[in-house]
Design a protein around this motif. Structure first.
Motif, PDB file in Angstrom:
ATOM      1  N   ALA A   1       0.859  -1.352   0.090  1.00 56.72           N
ATOM      2  CA  ALA A   1      -0.223  -0.107   0.014  1.00 56.72           C
ATOM      3  C   ALA A   1       1.019   1.328  -0.070  1.00 56.72           C
ATOM      4  CB  ALA A   1      -1.012  -0.137   1.179  1.00 56.72           C
ATOM      5  N   SER A   2       1.932   1.229   0.913  1.00 55.54           N
ATOM      6  CA  SER A   2       2.733   2.482   0.802  1.00 55.54           C
ATOM      7  C   SER A   2       3.610   2.625  -0.482  1.00 55.54           C
ATOM      8  CB  SER A   2       3.872   2.216   1.947  1.00 55.54           C
ATOM      9  OG  SER A   2       3.127   2.295   3.170  1.00 55.54           O
ATOM     10  N   ALA A   3       3.994   1.456  -1.040  1.00 63.66           N
ATOM     11  CA  ALA A   3       4.543   1.723  -2.508  1.00 63.66           C
ATOM     12  C   ALA A   3       3.483   2.237  -3.451  1.00 63.66           C
ATOM     13  CB  ALA A   3       4.950   0.308  -2.882  1.00 63.66           C
TER      14      ALA A   3
ATOM     15  N   ILE B   1       2.013   9.519  -5.734  1.00 65.58           N
ATOM     16  CA  ILE B   1       2.536  10.921  -5.663  1.00 65.58           C
ATOM     17  C   ILE B   1       3.337  11.226  -6.653  1.00 65.58           C
ATOM     18  CG2 ILE B   1       3.551  12.373  -3.853  1.00 65.58           C
ATOM     19  CD1 ILE B   1       2.118  10.859  -1.560  1.00 65.58           C
ATOM     20  N   PHE B   2       4.399  10.304  -6.557  1.00 69.30           N
ATOM     21  CA  PHE B   2       5.575  10.769  -7.740  1.00 69.30           C
ATOM     22  C   PHE B   2       5.054  10.779  -9.168  1.00 69.30           C
ATOM     23  CE2 PHE B   2       8.997   8.520  -4.677  1.00 69.30           C
ATOM     24  CZ  PHE B   2       9.064   9.879  -4.413  1.00 69.30           C
ATOM     25  N   SER B   3       4.041  10.116  -9.364  1.00 68.67           N
ATOM     26  CA  SER B   3       3.431   9.997 -10.885  1.00 68.67           C
ATOM     27  C   SER B   3       2.932  11.575 -11.077  1.00 68.67           C
ATOM     28  CB  SER B   3       2.557   9.157 -11.121  1.00 68.67           C
ATOM     29  OG  SER B   3       1.030   9.346 -10.333  1.00 68.67           O
ATOM     30  N   VAL B   4       2.445  12.447 -10.111  1.00 67.01           N
ATOM     31  CA  VAL B   4       1.754  13.498 -10.402  1.00 67.01           C
ATOM     32  C   VAL B   4       2.737  14.924 -10.149  1.00 67.01           C
ATOM     33  CG1 VAL B   4      -0.553  12.691  -9.698  1.00 67.01           C
ATOM     34  CG2 VAL B   4       0.940  13.913  -8.011  1.00 67.01           C
ATOM     35  N   CYS B   5       3.839  14.408  -9.636  1.00 69.61           N
ATOM     36  CA  CYS B   5       5.001  15.473  -9.392  1.00 69.61           C
ATOM     37  C   CYS B   5       6.233  15.133  -9.954  1.00 69.61           C
ATOM     38  CB  CYS B   5       4.930  15.754  -7.831  1.00 69.61           C
ATOM     39  SG  CYS B   5       5.836  14.582  -6.941  1.00 69.61           S
ATOM     40  N   LYS B   6       6.156  13.890 -10.706  1.00 65.36           N
ATOM     41  CA  LYS B   6       7.902  13.558 -11.416  1.00 65.36           C
ATOM     42  C   LYS B   6       8.863  13.306 -10.401  1.00 65.36           C
ATOM     43  CE  LYS B   6       6.688  16.119 -15.738  1.00 65.36           C
ATOM     44  NZ  LYS B   6       6.950  16.887 -16.689  1.00 65.36           N
ATOM     45  N   ARG B   7       8.476  12.631  -9.278  1.00 66.19           N
ATOM     46  CA  ARG B   7       9.289  12.367  -8.175  1.00 66.19           C
ATOM     47  C   ARG B   7       9.937  13.711  -7.338  1.00 66.19           C
ATOM     48  NH1 ARG B   7       9.847   6.575  -9.209  1.00 66.19           N
ATOM     49  NH2 ARG B   7      11.068   6.258  -7.202  1.00 66.19           N
TER      50      ARG B   7
ATOM     51  N   MET C   1      -2.683   5.016 -17.786  1.00 63.42           N
ATOM     52  CA  MET C   1      -1.640   5.247 -17.323  1.00 63.42           C
ATOM     53  C   MET C   1      -0.372   4.869 -18.296  1.00 63.42           C
ATOM     54  SD  MET C   1      -2.228   3.447 -13.409  1.00 63.42           S
ATOM     55  CE  MET C   1      -3.547   3.923 -12.398  1.00 63.42           C
ATOM     56  N   PRO C   2       0.328   6.102 -18.573  1.00 65.90           N
ATOM     57  CA  PRO C   2       1.421   5.518 -19.218  1.00 65.90           C
ATOM     58  C   PRO C   2       2.295   4.593 -18.648  1.00 65.90           C
ATOM     59  CG  PRO C   2       1.173   7.955 -19.199  1.00 65.90           C
ATOM     60  CD  PRO C   2       0.092   7.447 -18.078  1.00 65.90           C
ATOM     61  N   GLY C   3       2.750   3.601 -19.448  1.00 72.13           N
ATOM     62  CA  GLY C   3       3.617   2.504 -18.881  1.00 72.13           C
ATOM     63  C   GLY C   3       2.946   1.591 -18.060  1.00 72.13           C
ATOM     64  N   GLY C   4       1.627   1.711 -17.794  1.00 72.37           N
ATOM     65  CA  GLY C   4       0.815   0.983 -16.773  1.00 72.37           C
ATOM     66  C   GLY C   4       1.030   1.220 -15.408  1.00 72.37           C
ATOM     67  N   ILE C   5       0.468   0.459 -14.441  1.00 69.24           N
ATOM     68  CA  ILE C   5       0.628   0.819 -13.184  1.00 69.24           C
ATOM     69  C   ILE C   5       1.889   0.048 -12.612  1.00 69.24           C
ATOM     70  CG2 ILE C   5      -1.814   0.845 -12.775  1.00 69.24           C
ATOM     71  CD1 ILE C   5      -1.586  -1.892 -11.392  1.00 69.24           C
ATOM     72  N   TYR C   6       2.622  -0.480 -13.296  1.00 70.65           N
ATOM     73  CA  TYR C   6       4.048  -0.961 -12.678  1.00 70.65           C
ATOM     74  C   TYR C   6       5.097  -0.183 -13.548  1.00 70.65           C
ATOM     75  CZ  TYR C   6       1.353  -4.844 -10.441  1.00 70.65           C
ATOM     76  OH  TYR C   6       0.370  -5.286  -9.528  1.00 70.65           O
ATOM     77  N   SER C   7       4.736   0.905 -13.719  1.00 66.73           N
ATOM     78  CA  SER C   7       6.053   1.737 -14.574  1.00 66.73           C
ATOM     79  C   SER C   7       7.077   2.071 -13.771  1.00 66.73           C
ATOM     80  CB  SER C   7       5.320   2.871 -14.914  1.00 66.73           C
ATOM     81  OG  SER C   7       4.790   3.716 -14.215  1.00 66.73           O
ATOM     82  N   TRP C   8       6.853   2.193 -12.259  1.00 63.60           N
ATOM     83  CA  TRP C   8       7.908   2.367 -11.465  1.00 63.60           C
ATOM     84  C   TRP C   8       8.887   1.080 -11.389  1.00 63.60           C
ATOM     85  CZ3 TRP C   8       8.794  -0.557  -7.111  1.00 63.60           C
ATOM     86  CH2 TRP C   8       7.818  -1.487  -6.624  1.00 63.60           C
TER      87      TRP C   8
END
Length: 364
Positions: A56-58, A64-70, A357-364
């Motif tokens: 959940a934390s991940a 959050i990083f997806s909306v602020c480019k980390r 979601m560009p790259g899908g939900i596992y883009s990280w």
């Protein structure tokens, strides 16, 4: 979580699913995440209660990083009774989120001493319990009341604009229990900001014992998850969950006496906003219908199967939790049990629950 083999099985199969559930749930609170990410010189603090190895934390950090480019400062406190799970959580974050400061505490979250001590010392912008509530005081007759009291105490740790994120399995009992918790919290000053349109008493609870409310999100699971599901004979074409995002200390329009008997929709109301809360259903007359919810009432919207105009309006492509605005529907029910139809003059505007979601939900 203390068994190495069971913990390993969880990591291979359920960790990605739990991550996806929270990631999908956060799609409906993008503006709030943007607001948090826009703060300067203040880290976003996340408390993950009953965290396990912290899927959940991940998901929250990734959202959050997806909306602020980390470009945000994040702190995570993961609390769980399993030291093994917490050790893996730390290792996962060190590899995938090295910029996030993660702290772990090995503790039973239901401990009264823990709750009292933590409420005095720490404040968090996001508190999450993912698949934890239904395990608390399991099989005890007063479990629901104790869970509600627990959440009310935990909410003392929320920052002024903080959110409480609760996610449970989309099973009938666990889902309805979470909806009951929802109504109790709303009656004591909480406001639902997702997925419900309003904070009125939940219409699903008043519709009958077999009614519930849950999201059903199409996804393409990782190859390993798909392979394990196939071997186990499980269907994993979608991710299902019942979830709530709440804020505290807000005035609500909740009616403590329950739903109003007067119907909330009348024929002269021409513009209506709903959320889809069912799959497509086909009746004996050959019409396709969905159940919609506007926060006060569940109402059916139907169209002739294969109707060309309904198709151009996106009617047959609706999925659970999609938002929909309706203009000029036909009235098919009556004032005591209204239902609506899509005609040639009806206009629909839909808002997908899950954006691309560009790259899908596992883009990280």
């Amino acid at each position: 979580m203390q068994s190495p083999s069971l913990l390993g099985a969880y990591l291979l199969y359920y960790w990605p699913i739990s991550y996806a559930q929270i990631r999908f749930a956060l799609c409906s609170v993008q503006e709030h995440l943007i607001s948090l990410a826009g703060r300067k010189n203040t880290p976003i603090r996340i408390l993950d209660l009953g965290s396990g190895p912290a899927p959940a934390s991940a998901a929250i950090c990734d959202a959050i990083f997806s909306v602020c480019k980390r470009n945000a400062s994040l702190e995570v406190l993961a609390v769980d009774v399993s030291a093994s799970a917490l050790q893996i959580a730390s290792s996962l974050f060190k590899k995938s989120f090295p910029e996030v400061h993660i702290k772990t505490e090995c503790s039973a979250i239901t401990s009264e001493d823990y709750i009292q001590q933590k409420a005095k010392n720490d404040f968090f912008d996001i508190i999450v319990l993912s698949h934890a509530l239904n395990e608390m005081w399991y099989n005890q007759s007063d479990a629901l009341q104790r869970r509600i009291a627990f959440l009310q105490k935990v909410s003392a740790q929320l920052s002024p604009n903080g959110i409480l994120l609760l996610c449970e399995p989309a099973l009938l009992q666990t889902s309805r229990d979470l909806l009951r918790i929802r109504d109790s919290l709303c009656s004591s000053g909480f406001r639902v900001i997702a997925p419900c349109p309003q904070s009125n008493p939940c219409p699903a609870l008043h519709a009958g014992e077999q009614h519930t409310c849950h999201a059903d999100c199409a996804w393409r699971p990782p190859k390993l998850v798909a392979s394990l599901a196939n071997v186990a004979g499980l269907e994993r074409k979608s991710v299902k969950m019942t979830y709530l995002v709440l804020q505290k200390h807000c005035m609500t329009n909740t009616n403590p006496d329950g739903l109003q008997e007067k119907p909330c929709l009348l024929p002269h109301e021409r513009h209506m906003h709903f959320r889809v809360v069912s799959e497509a259903m086909r009746n004996k007359a050959g019409r396709v219908r969905y159940l919609l919810c506007n926060g006060k009432q569940r109402i059916a919207l139907s169209a002739k199967n294969g109707d060309a105009h309904a198709k151009t309006q996106g009617f047959f492509s609706l999925r659970r939790y999609d938002g929909i605005y309706i203009k000029n529907p036909s009235l098919r029910g009556d004032e005591n049990k209204p239902s609506y139809g899509v005609e040639d003059y009806t206009e629909l505007q839909t808002e997908p629950f899950i954006p691309a979601m560009p790259g899908g939900i596992y883009s990280w």
